[in-house]
Design a protein around this motif. Structure first.
Motif, PDB file in Angstrom:
ATOM      1  N   PRO A  84       0.818  -1.220   0.000  1.00  0.00           N
ATOM      2  CA  PRO A  84       0.000   0.000   0.000  1.00  0.00           C
ATOM      3  C   PRO A  84       0.849   1.267   0.000  1.00  0.00           C
ATOM      4  CG  PRO A  84      -0.924  -1.609   1.509  1.00  0.00           C
ATOM      5  CD  PRO A  84       0.404  -2.161   1.073  1.00  0.00           C
ATOM      6  N   GLU A  85       1.976   1.220   0.711  1.00  0.00           N
ATOM      7  CA  GLU A  85       2.855   2.388   0.764  1.00  0.00           C
ATOM      8  C   GLU A  85       3.456   2.678  -0.606  1.00  0.00           C
ATOM      9  OE1 GLU A  85       2.945  -0.159   2.839  1.00  0.00           O
ATOM     10  OE2 GLU A  85       2.170   0.785   4.681  1.00  0.00           O
ATOM     11  N   GLU A  86       3.847   1.629  -1.329  1.00  0.00           N
ATOM     12  CA  GLU A  86       4.415   1.823  -2.661  1.00  0.00           C
ATOM     13  C   GLU A  86       3.375   2.367  -3.634  1.00  0.00           C
ATOM     14  OE1 GLU A  86       7.882  -1.647  -2.638  1.00  0.00           O
ATOM     15  OE2 GLU A  86       5.808  -2.152  -3.126  1.00  0.00           O
ATOM     16  N   LEU A  87       2.177   1.851  -3.575  1.00  0.00           N
ATOM     17  CA  LEU A  87       1.115   2.344  -4.450  1.00  0.00           C
ATOM     18  C   LEU A  87       0.766   3.792  -4.125  1.00  0.00           C
ATOM     19  CD1 LEU A  87      -1.241  -0.765  -4.577  1.00  0.00           C
ATOM     20  CD2 LEU A  87       0.371   0.015  -6.336  1.00  0.00           C
ATOM     21  N   ARG A  88       0.813   4.125  -2.839  1.00  0.00           N
ATOM     22  CA  ARG A  88       0.542   5.495  -2.426  1.00  0.00           C
ATOM     23  C   ARG A  88       1.630   6.430  -2.972  1.00  0.00           C
ATOM     24  NH1 ARG A  88      -1.354   4.296   2.098  1.00  0.00           N
ATOM     25  NH2 ARG A  88       0.617   4.159   3.243  1.00  0.00           N
ATOM     26  N   HIS A  89       2.872   5.955  -2.967  1.00  0.00           N
ATOM     27  CA  HIS A  89       3.969   6.762  -3.481  1.00  0.00           C
ATOM     28  C   HIS A  89       3.817   6.987  -4.991  1.00  0.00           C
ATOM     29  CE1 HIS A  89       7.953   8.552  -3.606  1.00  0.00           C
ATOM     30  NE2 HIS A  89       8.240   7.780  -4.639  1.00  0.00           N
ATOM     31  N   ASP A  91       1.013   7.112  -6.598  1.00  0.00           N
ATOM     32  CA  ASP A  91      -0.051   8.102  -6.719  1.00  0.00           C
ATOM     33  C   ASP A  91       0.494   9.514  -6.504  1.00  0.00           C
ATOM     34  OD1 ASP A  91      -1.941   6.204  -7.282  1.00  0.00           O
ATOM     35  OD2 ASP A  91      -2.755   6.116  -5.244  1.00  0.00           O
ATOM     36  N   GLU A  92       1.396   9.653  -5.521  1.00  0.00           N
ATOM     37  CA  GLU A  92       1.968  10.960  -5.224  1.00  0.00           C
ATOM     38  C   GLU A  92       2.841  11.448  -6.372  1.00  0.00           C
ATOM     39  OE1 GLU A  92       4.008  10.297  -1.579  1.00  0.00           O
ATOM     40  OE2 GLU A  92       2.181  10.297  -0.352  1.00  0.00           O
TER      41      GLU A  92
END
Length: 230
Positions: A84-89, A91-92
């Motif tokens: 989830p953290e990688e996908l959030r990054h 997105d950013e």
């Protein structure tokens, strides 16, 4: 709706406003962030291109599909699901795409205003319907066009459909765009004339060879040069 007289059909992304350069900036940031231990950026980019090409066939175009491709590229390279953290990054990294920011190509607004006084203007663009409408709204250009069509793909059949939909005369109709694959070649296959205005940042998957001897393809360097011919 029947359109009479000379008709100019315009592409949108990378013809009226900059588009792919935004994706290229995200890809540069993505490749820098990955720092793969064995593959260089060129090799990773080739993998991403393959993933994007496959997703375009199945899912279409737009920032949502692009983000999907980045996630799949990450999974393939790291041989595990993205966190989830990688996908959030990711997105950013792509916030400019998600917000559908629009930067007009120089001279577009003034040129369309002048051409619209003398000719019938249509817009034909491909991609995600909602996303393309947001970009068009942000551009402030919609009022220049008699009709607007957002399609999943732009091939010869789409141009033939557009010809029938508006009862166009191909000999007096011109498709104007930056993509050999989606704008110039299929329009010519449908019997239309075409204007090729290259963009230095045109997506690699939109590239294709044009016939240098085709006299019904007008090649220009910049958008405002249209006023010298129409």
């Amino acid at each position: 709706m029947k359109v009479t007289g000379q008709v100019l059909i315009f592409d949108a992304d990378d013809t009226l406003w900059e588009n792919n350069i935004l994706f290229e900036r995200v890809i540069d940031d993505f490749l820098h962030w990955l720092e793969h231990p064995t593959l260089d950026k060129t090799e990773i980019r080739a993998i991403l291109n393959d993933i994007e090409a496959a997703n375009a066939v199945v899912h279409g175009y737009g920032s949502k599909i692009f983000l999907r491709s980045l996630g799949e590229c990450l999974q393939r390279l790291r041989e595990r699901p993205a966190t989830p953290e990688e996908l959030r990054h990711i997105d950013e990294l792509a916030i400019a795409l998600i917000e559908s920011r629009v930067e007009l190509v120089p001279g577009v607004a003034e040129t369309l205003a002048s051409l619209g006084d003398r000719h019938h203007l249509l817009l034909l663009t491909k991609g995600d319907l909602e996303e393309q409408r947001r970009k068009l709204d942000a551009s402030g250009l919609a009022h220049h066009f008699r009709d607007i069509h957002i399609v999943r793909e732009k091939d010869a059949d789409v141009y033939r459909w557009l010809t029938a939909e508006h009862e166009l005369t191909p000999a007096t109709t011109w498709m104007i765009g930056n993509s050999p694959k989606s704008d110039i070649l299929p329009a010519r296959q449908a019997g239309m004339n075409a204007v090729f205005i290259p963009n230095d940042h045109t997506w690699v998957l939109e590239q294709s060879e044009l016939d240098p001897h085709d006299e019904r393809v007008l090649r220009l360097r910049e958008f405002p040069e249209l006023l010298n011919h129409f």
